[in-house]
Scaffold this active site. Structure first.
Site, PDB file in Angstrom:
ATOM      1  N   SER A 299      13.984  64.479  53.142  1.00  0.00           N
ATOM      2  CA  SER A 299      12.260  64.887  53.335  1.00  0.00           C
ATOM      3  C   SER A 299      11.615  66.168  52.536  1.00  0.00           C
ATOM      4  CB  SER A 299      11.707  65.289  55.246  1.00  0.00           C
ATOM      5  OG  SER A 299      11.182  65.624  54.982  1.00  0.00           O
ATOM      6  N   SER A 300      10.618  66.091  53.042  1.00  0.00           N
ATOM      7  CA  SER A 300       9.722  66.855  51.785  1.00  0.00           C
ATOM      8  C   SER A 300       9.055  67.878  53.257  1.00  0.00           C
ATOM      9  CB  SER A 300       8.813  67.282  50.968  1.00  0.00           C
ATOM     10  OG  SER A 300       9.383  65.814  50.459  1.00  0.00           O
TER      11      SER A 300
ATOM     12  N   THR B 149       5.988  62.196  61.365  1.00  0.00           N
ATOM     13  CA  THR B 149       5.679  61.242  60.961  1.00  0.00           C
ATOM     14  C   THR B 149       5.780  59.930  60.994  1.00  0.00           C
ATOM     15  OG1 THR B 149       5.576  61.176  58.213  1.00  0.00           O
ATOM     16  CG2 THR B 149       7.715  61.795  58.440  1.00  0.00           C
TER      17      THR B 149
ATOM     18  N   ASN C 178       5.180  58.771  57.455  1.00  0.00           N
ATOM     19  CA  ASN C 178       5.223  58.337  56.187  1.00  0.00           C
ATOM     20  C   ASN C 178       4.083  58.296  55.487  1.00  0.00           C
ATOM     21  OD1 ASN C 178       6.459  59.397  53.704  1.00  0.00           O
ATOM     22  ND2 ASN C 178       8.405  57.165  53.421  1.00  0.00           N
TER      23      ASN C 178
ATOM     24  N   THR D 273       1.836  61.986  57.970  1.00  0.00           N
ATOM     25  CA  THR D 273       3.015  63.251  58.110  1.00  0.00           C
ATOM     26  C   THR D 273       1.446  64.388  58.764  1.00  0.00           C
ATOM     27  OG1 THR D 273       4.316  63.065  56.261  1.00  0.00           O
ATOM     28  CG2 THR D 273       3.612  65.587  57.126  1.00  0.00           C
TER      29      THR D 273
ATOM     30  N   ASP E 230      11.610  56.736  52.019  1.00  0.00           N
ATOM     31  CA  ASP E 230      12.189  58.246  51.272  1.00  0.00           C
ATOM     32  C   ASP E 230      13.344  58.282  50.882  1.00  0.00           C
ATOM     33  OD1 ASP E 230       9.068  59.875  51.537  1.00  0.00           O
ATOM     34  OD2 ASP E 230      10.065  60.728  54.011  1.00  0.00           O
TER      35      ASP E 230
ATOM     36  N   GLY F 195       1.687  65.579  53.699  1.00  0.00           N
ATOM     37  CA  GLY F 195       1.024  65.392  51.883  1.00  0.00           C
ATOM     38  C   GLY F 195       3.007  65.193  51.081  1.00  0.00           C
TER      39      GLY F 195
ATOM     40  N   ARG G 182      14.718  63.495  62.716  1.00  0.00           N
ATOM     41  CA  ARG G 182      14.215  62.738  61.173  1.00  0.00           C
ATOM     42  C   ARG G 182      15.075  61.279  61.627  1.00  0.00           C
ATOM     43  NH1 ARG G 182      10.728  62.365  56.291  1.00  0.00           N
ATOM     44  NH2 ARG G 182      11.632  61.845  54.733  1.00  0.00           N
TER      45      ARG G 182
HETATM   46  N1  GLY Z   1       7.412  61.131  54.935  1.00  0.00           N
HETATM   47  C1  GLY Z   1       7.659  62.147  54.119  1.00  0.00           C
HETATM   48  C2  GLY Z   1       8.395  63.292  54.132  1.00  0.00           C
HETATM   49  O1  GLY Z   1       9.204  63.256  54.298  1.00  0.00           O
HETATM   50  O2  GLY Z   1       9.026  63.929  52.615  1.00  0.00           O
END
Ligand code: GLY
Length: 592
Positions: A472-473, A419, A421, A401, A443, A493, A127
């Site tokens: 992050s998701s 990603t 983003n 992403t 984020d 997403g 990340r």
């Molecule tokens: N950039 C979207 C996430 O990491 O959740």
């Protein structure tokens, strides 16, 4: 031809429906088996969905599923040449940076979840990090208001990229091929170019006006100032040179050489904070994945700074309910799923952050006692307003992403979500480096209580700090059954990744769908705030929709959510099964 038609239909639909969305949810729009499944799910209203049919793909030896068909072929070639799933995943990572530049990247970061054939499960965090000069309030003006666009469209939005370090770290640890070998196909695609399909053009078209604002971006991503058309060849000679440098000199070229220097120079010239030290100090790190059980299946997924723990928390809450008996997207199934998500997202947004900076109470959040407490707070016949749901461990204490999946002949499985983003990140390229820079700083919590581009209302645990990774998701996930590989899955997403990934799993293990049915099925999402269920076309029958509205639910129609790249091992035949998510017609699942 089939894919072209598909893209036109999706485009036409998104023009009609997408134009009605609010700016806050633009990003959501961005990212917008032959298994003898015991149940053939009946989903009334599915025929309203705008995407076409994609064929189920079966394979005996290996499978690759990505959002761009040329990247899938790159991975497949590596597998056929004897490379393992990690070799293929690294090759795909670089190939997507060329052929899927909105999302595939070397200017962003991501996560990799691995299940190795010897049974070992590992996780790699690459990340992005906040620059060392970052401050908690840097996205606010002097009056303390969040400045619109600062975290998404300017160099202040850029986190220190992690992808090059991550892919190299994975290859060195578990790959069998050299960096030059796995990067060669991406370099060729960048140098020689590739023929754009309607699905590729649809994504480029989202950002035409932004490309026009930057001559070095327009020179590549526009054709003499006009959008590229399907059938034309997109060449990226500058990106090819950058990739060649990395292939020759390794990560040093990116983190301690001319590429870092070019990005830092552009950042300084544009009021950004990136320094050479940020690049030199960057590390990717291995971590233990999160594991949880659901009805005899083991979910292996990403730990913080991912918030994939939200998948496990939601599954823990809903595990005792007979969802399969109630039926896919029946009123009761939706009610309990959504209420569980509402509570799990409240916890996500309150407690989770980079574990190097904040304590993540994962053990408590995933405990049986916590699930029981949250379950007890769900009323059987009524939606709970989000305003009545808080992070439920008590006060905070101190704390577009893309996804692809690869399985090889030995049974190694790799799930990667990475990603920049939003689509094309800040939509800017530093000098002649040829690659887009992320806007991952968005984020973070720009200000507690103020929603980010995904509408996520987050807290102190995710405030900006120097060197910190934003929450992050992204949820690259592997599902095991009796300790053996069963499913590899994940999605882009933004915040909807969590729901989309979780529904892909539930559709297979709970509702008995095969992988094609599971991916085709319409999706829903709830993230605490806004207090709405996001629903794809056909997600509910009219009677279910009325029943949900009578219970107090507000439903927001979104034209599509996510792009699942999943591979399932058919328990009866042992064959690998996959399908391209029809929402992204440029993608492909392929095996051998
Ligand atoms: N950039 C979207 C996430 O990491 O959740």
């Amino acid at each position: 031809m089939h894919k072209r038609l598909a893209a036109i239909i999706v485009l036409a639909f998104s023009l009609v429906v997408g134009s009605q969305t609010t700016p806050a949810f633009a990003a959501l729009q961005d990212h917008s088996t032959a298994q003898d499944g015991p149940l053939q799910p009946k989903v009334e209203g599915n025929n309203k969905r705008p995407w076409p049919d994609e064929p189920l793909v079966t394979a005996r030896h290996g499978m690759v599923a990505t959002a761009q068909h040329l990247a899938t072929q790159v991975g497949l070639d590596i597998l056929k040449k004897g490379g393992n799933a990690v070799d293929a995943a690294v090759a795909v990572g670089y190939a997507l940076a060329v052929v899927h530049p909105c999302c595939g990247n070397i200017g962003g970061g991501g996560f990799m979840t691995l299940h190795l054939a010897d049974g070992k499960d590992v996780f790699l965090d690459f990340r992005e990090k906040a620059p060392l000069a970052a401050t908690p309030d840097m996205m606010q003006n002097l009056a303390g208001e969040v400045v619109k666009g600062r975290s998404t469209r300017t160099y202040l939005g850029v986190g220190v990229p992690g992808t090059v370090m991550g892919l190299d770290t994975a290859l060195k640890a578990y790959g069998t091929m050299s960096l030059a070998q796995v990067m060669a196909p991406a370099i060729k695609l960048a140098k020689d170019g590739f023929v754009l399909q309607p699905g590729d053009v649809r994504i480029l078209d989202t950002s035409t006006d932004h490309f026009r604002q930057h001559p070095n971006v327009a020179a590549i991503f526009l054709d003499h100032g006009q959008p590229w058309q399907a059938g034309q060849v997109l060449k990226q000679p500058e990106l090819a040179r950058t990739l060649e440098l990395i292939a020759k000199k390794g990560t040093r070229a990116f983190y301690d050489g001319p590429i870092a220097a070019a990005v830092v120079k552009a950042s300084k010239a544009n009021h950004g904070l990136l320094s050479l030290k940020d690049f030199k100090d960057y590390t990717a790190q291995w971590a233990k994945p999160i594991e949880c059980e659901y009805h005899g299946y083991t979910i292996v997924t990403a730990p913080p700074p991912s918030s994939a723990a939200t998948i496990c928390e939601t599954l823990q809450i809903i595990a005792p309910y007979p969802l399969a008996k109630w039926g896919f997207h029946s009123t009761k199934s939706v009610h309990y799923f959504v209420e569980a998500e509402r509570r799990a997202f409240a916890d996500r947004n309150t407690y989770l952050g980079d574990p190097a900076f904040v304590h993540n109470p994962i053990k408590k959040l995933l405990s049986a006692a916590h699930a029981a407490k949250l379950r007890a707070s769900i009323e059987p016949d009524k939606a709970t307003p989000s305003s009545e749901v808080k992070g439920s461990l008590g006060p905070y204490e101190s704390t577009n992403t893309t996804h692809y999946s690869v399985v090889d002949d030995k049974g190694d499985a790799v799930a990667v979500t990475y990603t920049v983003n939003s689509y094309f990140g800040i939509k800017q390229i530093a000098g002649d480096t040829g690659f887009f820079l992320n806007n991952e700083m968005d984020d973070f919590t720009s200000k507690p209580g103020v929603p980010n581009q995904f509408g996520l209302v987050q807290g102190e645990a995710n405030r900006i700090q120097p060197g910190k990774r934003p929450l992050s998701s992204m949820s690259p996930t592997i599902v095991l059954h009796d300790g053996k590989l069963f499913m590899v899955t994940g999605s882009p997403g933004g915040s909807t990744i969590i729901s989309t990934t979780m529904e892909s799993i539930l559709n297979v293990v709970e509702y008995g769908m095969n992988v094609k049915q599971a991916i085709d099925a319409p999706r829903i999402h709830m993230q605490w705030y806004p207090d709405e269920i996001f629903a794809e076309p056909g997600a509910f029958t009219p009677s279910v929709q009325s029943a949900l509205e009578a219970m107090g639910y507000r439903i927001r129609d979104v034209h599509s959510m996510g792009d699942i790249a999943a591979i399932v091992v058919n328990p009866k035949t042992g064959l690998l099964e996959s399908v391209n998510d029809p929402r992204y017609p440029a993608g492909e699942a392929a095996g051998y």
